[in-house]
Every structure is written in C-alpha cells, then in structure tokens.
Design an enzyme around this catalytic site. Structure first.
Site, short mmCIF file in Angstrom:
data_model
loop_
_atom_site.label_atom_id
_atom_site.label_comp_id
_atom_site.label_asym_id
_atom_site.label_seq_id
_atom_site.Cartn_x
_atom_site.Cartn_y
_atom_site.Cartn_z
N GLU A 1 0.85 -1.19 0.00
CA GLU A 1 0.00 0.00 0.00
C GLU A 1 0.88 1.24 0.00
O GLU A 1 1.88 1.31 0.71
CB GLU A 1 -0.91 0.02 1.22
CG GLU A 1 -1.79 1.29 1.29
CD GLU A 1 -2.68 1.33 2.50
OE1 GLU A 1 -3.65 0.53 2.53
OE2 GLU A 1 -2.40 2.13 3.42
N THR B 1 -4.04 4.79 -1.47
CA THR B 1 -5.05 5.33 -0.58
C THR B 1 -5.73 6.55 -1.19
O THR B 1 -5.26 7.13 -2.17
CB THR B 1 -4.47 5.70 0.80
OG1 THR B 1 -3.52 6.75 0.64
CG2 THR B 1 -3.81 4.50 1.44
N ARG C 1 -15.91 3.13 3.75
CA ARG C 1 -16.78 4.23 4.18
C ARG C 1 -15.96 5.50 4.33
O ARG C 1 -16.34 6.56 3.86
CB ARG C 1 -17.45 3.89 5.51
CG ARG C 1 -18.47 4.96 5.94
CD ARG C 1 -18.82 4.86 7.40
NE ARG C 1 -17.68 5.18 8.25
CZ ARG C 1 -17.73 5.22 9.58
NH1 ARG C 1 -18.86 4.93 10.20
NH2 ARG C 1 -16.66 5.52 10.28
N ASP D 1 -13.58 8.24 6.91
CA ASP D 1 -13.86 9.04 8.10
C ASP D 1 -14.48 10.38 7.71
O ASP D 1 -14.16 10.94 6.65
CB ASP D 1 -12.56 9.31 8.88
CG ASP D 1 -11.94 8.02 9.40
OD1 ASP D 1 -12.70 7.13 9.83
OD2 ASP D 1 -10.70 7.90 9.36
N ALA E 1 -19.82 1.12 3.74
CA ALA E 1 -19.03 0.59 2.62
C ALA E 1 -19.82 -0.45 1.83
O ALA E 1 -19.65 -0.58 0.62
CB ALA E 1 -17.74 -0.02 3.15
N TYR F 1 -11.39 -6.07 10.14
CA TYR F 1 -10.71 -5.69 11.37
C TYR F 1 -10.54 -6.90 12.30
O TYR F 1 -11.49 -7.29 12.97
CB TYR F 1 -11.51 -4.58 12.07
CG TYR F 1 -11.61 -3.33 11.24
CD1 TYR F 1 -10.76 -2.25 11.46
CD2 TYR F 1 -12.52 -3.24 10.19
CE1 TYR F 1 -10.82 -1.11 10.66
CE2 TYR F 1 -12.60 -2.11 9.39
CZ TYR F 1 -11.74 -1.05 9.63
OH TYR F 1 -11.81 0.07 8.83
N GLN G 1 -7.03 -4.76 8.58
CA GLN G 1 -6.33 -3.69 9.27
C GLN G 1 -5.07 -4.27 9.89
O GLN G 1 -4.95 -5.49 10.07
CB GLN G 1 -7.25 -3.11 10.35
CG GLN G 1 -6.70 -1.94 11.12
CD GLN G 1 -6.27 -0.78 10.25
OE1 GLN G 1 -5.12 -0.77 9.79
NE2 GLN G 1 -7.16 0.17 9.98
#
Length: 290
Positions: free
Chosen positions: A17, A48, A108, A110, A124, A144, A175
């Site tokens: 990433e 990202t 989704r 922040d 999401a 997560y 995550q």
C-alpha cells in the site's frame, strides 16, 4: 486482471500500500518510491484515497494508472464514500474504466472536519453494492481482526462484514495487527460466518514508536508483550528500531504463511527500503520472485 484471480496461484499473494503525496508535495515526488517498489514485483499495489475535495482523490487514480502502465503491476484504487454522491462515484468509475484500472477498495472513510457527510452511501456495503450494479470492476473491502472501533462486539462486526461481502466485496484486506493469534481467531470466526472470500493479512512494519502509537489509537490494534519490548528497547535508536521492526514483520509473515494465509498486504508508509528488506526476507517463504 482482477485481484481475486491472483488467489489461484499456488502461493500467498503479496501486495503493498502507498499513499499520494501531501498537498505541499508534487505528485512526481512518489515516482522514486514507485520505481523501487516496482522492482520488487508485488502482485498489486493499492493507493489510498484523500478526503473528498482533496487533490489526493485525482492523485490516487493518476498513481494507479502509472503503476499499471509503467511498471506492469496491477493497482487498486481506494474509494471512500462518506462524502461521496452517486454522481461523483459515477464519474470516478468512468475515469477508472478509461484508464483500465479494474480494482477498487470500497471504504466508508472518516468524516472530515468541516465537511458535511452525504446520504447516498452510509456504509461501505452500500458503495460496494452500487459499484457492482454499475460496473464489472473488482471490489475489495477492509476487515478488522480486533473489531472495528465503532462496533459493539466481534459478533456485530462480522455480521456487518457478511453484509459487505454479500453486497459484492470479493476480497478483504485486514487492518494492521501485531498479534497473529488475533488474526487466526478472526479468520476462524469469519469462515464460520460463511465469509469465504480471500483475506489478506495487513502488516505494518515499525518505523517509529510515535507512528505505531498513533495507528493503534486509530484502529484499536493490541500490542503483545513481545512487540512492546521491542519498542521500549529501541525507541531511542531509530535505526535499531527500524531493523527490529523489519525482523518482527518478517517473523509475523513467516508464521502467517506457515498457517496458510491467503495473502500479505504490507503497509509500506511509502518507504521502499522497508518494503525491500521484508520482501527479500520472505521471498523464499512466500515463493515470490523479486
């Protein structure tokens, strides 16, 4: 190629990433990072996505296109929806199609201070469902291992994850975590729940104690005793902490591969040195040619 097709190989998928440069830096500043990461030949690189209205939104797509066209590596564009409308997503999907980018990580995102959330996509899963109805692009999602910060329990979190997968998510990226047992426990529960898509383990190498503490506060990852001792022992020696962090990440990955992980997603923090050291340390374990 869609990312889901990569999991037909007889080895775990290896991916990286990266994030677009800050507003104060030119988009070209990431070129050196990509030049070095490209030499490592990951299966794909994800990029990202900035907050709505941020230049990073278009930068994300530009970087994805460069990864695919210049380096011949598949790319995955992150897309957040909390500030998105159907119309803005339609524009992005059309742009991705024109540039032959075939993978999205649907998030989704922040809520950005000073910006009003939109109502077209509350979760999401709503974004994933919309994308699948509008295009044939591959859709990935986040998960997560130690429960989403806003979920009341692991049971609720996995139920929501099932909704997301049923909406069209075909591949999951976890995550970050530092305790592999948390990941194994999560995978067992996920499979029991009937979620059978590939799950990549997200690994973030230690680069500084402050960085890790900040990330942990944001995502809720626990710090096992072994990891905490590494930070405490080397926190005032940046090079030693970096090398110890690389060794810890390699140890995590070797254990994950031995236990049959679908793939490993390395959060590079745009640091090609760390990505190279880890890739070299696990290439024979994963069966990945550099």
């Amino acid at each position: 190629m869609k990312i889901t097709e990569m999991f037909n190989k007889n080895r775990p998928v290896l991916s990286f990433e990266v994030f677009p440069p800050k507003k104060t830096s030119p988009i070209e500043s990431i070129s050196e990072v990509l030049d070095e990461l490209g030499q490592l030949k990951p299966d794909f690189i994800s990029v990202t996505y900035g907050a709505a209205g941020n230049a990073a939104n278009t930068d994300t797509i530009d970087i994805c296109e460069k990864i695919k066209k210049k380096y011949g590596i598949e790319s995955m564009a992150h897309l957040t929806c909390v500030h998105a409308t159907r119309e803005s997503v339609d524009i992005i999907l059309e742009d991705l199609k024109k540039r032959d980018i075939t993978n999205i990580l649907a998030l989704r995102g922040d809520i950005v201070e000073g910006m009003e959330p939109q109502k077209d996509f509350l979760h999401a899963s709503d974004l994933a469902e919309y994308i699948k109805a509008k295009s044939d692009i591959g859709v990935s999602g986040a998960c997560y291992p130690e429960v989403h910060m806003e979920a009341d329990s692991m049971r609720e979190d996995i139920a929501n994850l099932k909704i997301k997968v049923d909406a069209g998510v075909e591949h999951l990226v976890s995550q970050l975590f530092f305790d592999n047992n948390c990941f194994y426990d999560f995978i067992e529960k996920v499979r029991i729940a009937g979620i059978n898509v590939p799950v990549e383990a997200g690994i973030m190498p230690v680069t500084s104690k402050k960085q890790i503490e900040r990330m942990v506060s944001m995502c809720g990852a626990s710090l096992p005793a072994k990891f905490s001792k590494v930070m405490q022992r080397f926190e005032n020696n940046p090079e030693a902490l970096r090398d110890a962090g690389i060794a810890y990440a390699i140890d995590q990955i070797i254990d994950l591969v031995a236990n049959g992980v679908d793939g490993v997603h390395i959060y590079t923090m745009n640091n090609p040195y760390i990505a190279r050291k880890i890739s070299e340390g696990v290439k024979n374990v994963i069966g990945h040619d550099i």
